[in-house]
Design a protein around this motif. Structure first.
Motif, PDB file in Angstrom:
ATOM      1  N   GLY A  66       0.818  -1.208   0.000  1.00 25.96           N
ATOM      2  CA  GLY A  66       0.000   0.000   0.000  1.00 25.96           C
ATOM      3  C   GLY A  66       0.849   1.253   0.000  1.00 25.96           C
ATOM      4  N   ILE A  67       1.869   1.248   0.822  1.00 28.65           N
ATOM      5  CA  ILE A  67       2.757   2.410   0.894  1.00 28.65           C
ATOM      6  C   ILE A  67       3.422   2.659  -0.448  1.00 28.65           C
ATOM      7  N   VAL A  68       3.931   1.571  -1.037  1.00 27.99           N
ATOM      8  CA  VAL A  68       4.613   1.712  -2.330  1.00 27.99           C
ATOM      9  C   VAL A  68       3.659   2.252  -3.384  1.00 27.99           C
ATOM     10  N   ASP A  69       2.435   1.719  -3.398  1.00 27.42           N
ATOM     11  CA  ASP A  69       1.468   2.164  -4.405  1.00 27.42           C
ATOM     12  C   ASP A  69       1.179   3.659  -4.277  1.00 27.42           C
ATOM     13  N   ARG A  70       0.903   4.090  -3.067  1.00 27.64           N
ATOM     14  CA  ARG A  70       0.608   5.512  -2.853  1.00 27.64           C
ATOM     15  C   ARG A  70       1.785   6.375  -3.283  1.00 27.64           C
ATOM     16  N   TRP A  71       2.967   5.865  -2.960  1.00 25.13           N
ATOM     17  CA  TRP A  71       4.168   6.637  -3.267  1.00 25.13           C
ATOM     18  C   TRP A  71       4.367   6.733  -4.775  1.00 25.13           C
ATOM     19  N   ARG A  72       4.212   5.614  -5.447  1.00 29.76           N
ATOM     20  CA  ARG A  72       4.453   5.591  -6.882  1.00 29.76           C
ATOM     21  C   ARG A  72       3.460   6.494  -7.614  1.00 29.76           C
ATOM     22  N   ASP A  73       2.233   6.542  -7.082  1.00 30.41           N
ATOM     23  CA  ASP A  73       1.225   7.391  -7.716  1.00 30.41           C
ATOM     24  C   ASP A  73       1.652   8.855  -7.741  1.00 30.41           C
ATOM     25  N   ARG A  74       2.417   9.240  -6.744  1.00 33.68           N
ATOM     26  CA  ARG A  74       2.786  10.655  -6.643  1.00 33.68           C
ATOM     27  C   ARG A  74       4.036  11.001  -7.435  1.00 33.68           C
ATOM     28  N   LEU A  75       4.701   9.947  -7.929  1.00 31.79           N
ATOM     29  CA  LEU A  75       5.930  10.199  -8.679  1.00 31.79           C
ATOM     30  C   LEU A  75       5.616  10.552 -10.120  1.00 31.79           C
ATOM     31  N   GLN A  76       5.847  11.809 -10.477  1.00 30.60           N
ATOM     32  CA  GLN A  76       5.706  12.148 -11.886  1.00 30.60           C
ATOM     33  C   GLN A  76       6.994  11.739 -12.595  1.00 30.60           C
ATOM     34  N   PHE A  97      15.320  15.635   1.155  1.00 29.76           N
ATOM     35  CA  PHE A  97      15.082  16.254   2.461  1.00 29.76           C
ATOM     36  C   PHE A  97      13.592  16.281   2.802  1.00 29.76           C
ATOM     37  N   SER A  98      12.790  16.696   1.840  1.00 28.58           N
ATOM     38  CA  SER A  98      11.356  16.799   2.142  1.00 28.58           C
ATOM     39  C   SER A  98      10.681  15.432   2.119  1.00 28.58           C
ATOM     40  N   PHE A  99      11.336  14.464   1.475  1.00 26.88           N
ATOM     41  CA  PHE A  99      10.774  13.109   1.474  1.00 26.88           C
ATOM     42  C   PHE A  99      10.619  12.586   2.902  1.00 26.88           C
ATOM     43  N   TYR A 100      11.604  12.871   3.720  1.00 29.44           N
ATOM     44  CA  TYR A 100      11.569  12.397   5.103  1.00 29.44           C
ATOM     45  C   TYR A 100      10.465  13.079   5.906  1.00 29.44           C
ATOM     46  N   VAL A 107       9.417   5.778   5.920  1.00 30.40           N
ATOM     47  CA  VAL A 107      10.820   5.762   6.327  1.00 30.40           C
ATOM     48  C   VAL A 107      11.027   4.788   7.480  1.00 30.40           C
ATOM     49  N   ARG A 108      10.128   4.836   8.451  1.00 35.69           N
ATOM     50  CA  ARG A 108      10.271   3.932   9.598  1.00 35.69           C
ATOM     51  C   ARG A 108      10.106   2.476   9.169  1.00 35.69           C
ATOM     52  N   MET A 109       9.137   2.226   8.320  1.00 36.45           N
ATOM     53  CA  MET A 109       8.949   0.852   7.834  1.00 36.45           C
ATOM     54  C   MET A 109      10.202   0.361   7.117  1.00 36.45           C
ATOM     55  N   ALA A 110      10.805   1.220   6.314  1.00 31.00           N
ATOM     56  CA  ALA A 110      12.010   0.825   5.599  1.00 31.00           C
ATOM     57  C   ALA A 110      13.149   0.560   6.579  1.00 31.00           C
ATOM     58  N   ASN A 111      13.218   1.352   7.636  1.00 29.41           N
ATOM     59  CA  ASN A 111      14.282   1.165   8.624  1.00 29.41           C
ATOM     60  C   ASN A 111      14.119  -0.157   9.363  1.00 29.41           C
ATOM     61  N   THR A 161      23.516  12.102   4.014  1.00 28.80           N
ATOM     62  CA  THR A 161      23.551  13.392   4.692  1.00 28.80           C
ATOM     63  C   THR A 161      22.150  13.835   5.107  1.00 28.80           C
ATOM     64  N   VAL A 162      21.179  13.535   4.255  1.00 27.53           N
ATOM     65  CA  VAL A 162      19.791  13.864   4.594  1.00 27.53           C
ATOM     66  C   VAL A 162      19.252  12.886   5.635  1.00 27.53           C
ATOM     67  N   HIS A 163      19.498  11.601   5.389  1.00 23.08           N
ATOM     68  CA  HIS A 163      19.005  10.539   6.274  1.00 23.08           C
ATOM     69  C   HIS A 163      19.405  10.796   7.723  1.00 23.08           C
ATOM     70  N   VAL A 164      20.686  11.083   7.914  1.00 26.55           N
ATOM     71  CA  VAL A 164      21.194  11.237   9.271  1.00 26.55           C
ATOM     72  C   VAL A 164      20.488  12.374   9.998  1.00 26.55           C
ATOM     73  N   TRP A 165      20.099  13.374   9.255  1.00 23.14           N
ATOM     74  CA  TRP A 165      19.469  14.519   9.906  1.00 23.14           C
ATOM     75  C   TRP A 165      18.146  14.138  10.557  1.00 23.14           C
ATOM     76  N   TRP A 166      17.330  13.408   9.834  1.00 22.12           N
ATOM     77  CA  TRP A 166      16.012  13.057  10.371  1.00 22.12           C
ATOM     78  C   TRP A 166      16.083  11.836  11.271  1.00 22.12           C
ATOM     79  N   GLU A 167      16.997  10.942  10.929  1.00 23.85           N
ATOM     80  CA  GLU A 167      17.032   9.682  11.676  1.00 23.85           C
ATOM     81  C   GLU A 167      17.656   9.859  13.050  1.00 23.85           C
ATOM     82  N   PHE A 168      18.604  10.762  13.155  1.00 21.57           N
ATOM     83  CA  PHE A 168      19.295  10.979  14.422  1.00 21.57           C
ATOM     84  C   PHE A 168      18.834  12.281  15.070  1.00 21.57           C
ATOM     85  N   HIS A 169      17.647  12.713  14.691  1.00 21.52           N
ATOM     86  CA  HIS A 169      17.182  14.013  15.153  1.00 21.52           C
ATOM     87  C   HIS A 169      17.076  14.065  16.674  1.00 21.52           C
ATOM     88  N   GLY A 170      16.371  13.091  17.236  1.00 19.55           N
ATOM     89  CA  GLY A 170      16.229  13.054  18.686  1.00 19.55           C
ATOM     90  C   GLY A 170      17.576  12.879  19.370  1.00 19.55           C
TER      91      GLY A 170
END
Lengths: 203, 203
Positions: A66-76, A97-100, A107-111, A161-170
């Motif tokens: 479901g997640i993949v489908d929704r995501w793919r729909d938004r990809l032009q 950056f904005s993907f996160y 993102v959490r599911m992928a992690n 560089t982007v991943h670390v920002w959101w993933e290690f935010h806390g």
DNA sequence: GTCTATAAACCGATAGAC
DNA sequence: GTCTATCGGTTTATAGAC
């Protein structure tokens, strides 16, 4: 899904289950999630959940799909950029950056999945990476990006560089709180890494 | 741990339990790990494990403490570098890079912990970050590193660029296998990101 | 399709003998 | 300190009524 009792609406029920399951799986991972919690959040009984999705693993896969489908729909489909090497890279950074921000549960599911040993690419991801690779190569051949580094290196660097920002935010907030670092706003981070990477990639 | 039966050696038993528990927790995370599996791998019975470590959470904390202790023992106090901005950063990258090779279970434990909501810094980490921050600031004041970016940005960027390489290794191998990218060796990646970051950080 | 009731397995944790 | 036996609670999953 709270309309009295046993509101025979299979599609609605499925949707409610998937929504609840996505929330719980993203929060607790596969092992930590329980059907009873998904039952509570969706309003559907445990057996009904298993009736619709066979077993816990089937439900998990359905959530992922479901997640993949929704995501793919938004990809032009994006045009191959012409003659704009640096701008292409800064765009790449901004999009990542904005993907996160836009897809926290994905993102959490992928992690969780990565830790659980699932290395299979998510649907649609291949297209994006193909596009990245060819765009970088073109920019390199035009002399806009240094060509002594591999496209994979550039992509990995941007993503990391982007991943670390959101993933290690806390985690980093803790360091800021303890005085190891002074605070950095999200926008400032984005601006600064863009500046560093663009400069680092000039031939 | 396998010497016949009930080999009254409490310290040895504890060590065997901790070793097995570290393996299982790193592999499955807290929720996915079971005492019976740790029992099987350590040779100690379930109740004996709980006798020594109170409960599952106590065992988990003990494993974490053990990892931190071993890690801290290997950390020599480092001198603040003088007059070597670029070299300091490239060293920072190299150290982070080999950290992932040397401490795979620690990395996995930290990853599970982050997903499970544990943002508390690991023991000893604060010192390193303090050292990073002051070293970067000094290099900036000496004009060896551009001073329009925050030390936190630089640290995050270095950590992220390294992190992504090891964390998404299997994932990226899939992309290479599918032809999205041509392969990059570990050493080449290290060399290339060092070149990019150093250049990006020049004033 | 949806529920209640329940099976069967497994979990963390305890009791008690040695 | 270490074991076997076992408890009480949860888990996933099934059976069967409606």
């Amino acid at each position: 899904m709270r309309e009295g009792k046993a509101a025979r609406d299979p599609e609605g029920t499925k949707r409610a289950i998937l929504t609840a399951a996505e929330e719980v799986f993203a929060d607790k991972g596969f092992a930590g999630a329980t059907i009873s919690e998904i039952s509570r959040k969706s309003g559907a009984s445990g057996p009904l959940i298993l009736f619709h999705f066979q077993n816990k693993e089937g439900l998990y896969e359905a959530v992922k799909d479901g997640i993949v489908d929704r995501w793919r729909d938004r990809l032009q489909p994006k045009p191959v950029p012409v003659g704009a090497g640096p701008e292409f890279v800064s765009d790449m950074i901004k999009v990542a950056f904005s993907f996160y921000i836009d897809n926290p549960r994905m993102v959490r599911m992928a992690n969780w999945g990565r830790l659980e040993g699932d290395d299979a690419p998510w649907g649609g991801e291949e297209d994006i990476h193909h596009w990245y690779e060819s765009s970088i190569k073109e920019a390199q051949s035009r002399g806009e990006i240094r060509n002594d580094v591999s496209p994979l290196t550039i992509t990995a660097m941007v993503c990391g560089t982007v991943h670390v920002w959101w993933e290690f935010h806390g985690h980093m907030e803790e360091h800021v709180r303890q005085g190891s670092y002074s605070e950095v706003k999200d926008d400032d981070y984005l601006e600064q890494i863009t500046a560093i990477i663009l400069k680092g990639l000039t031939p």
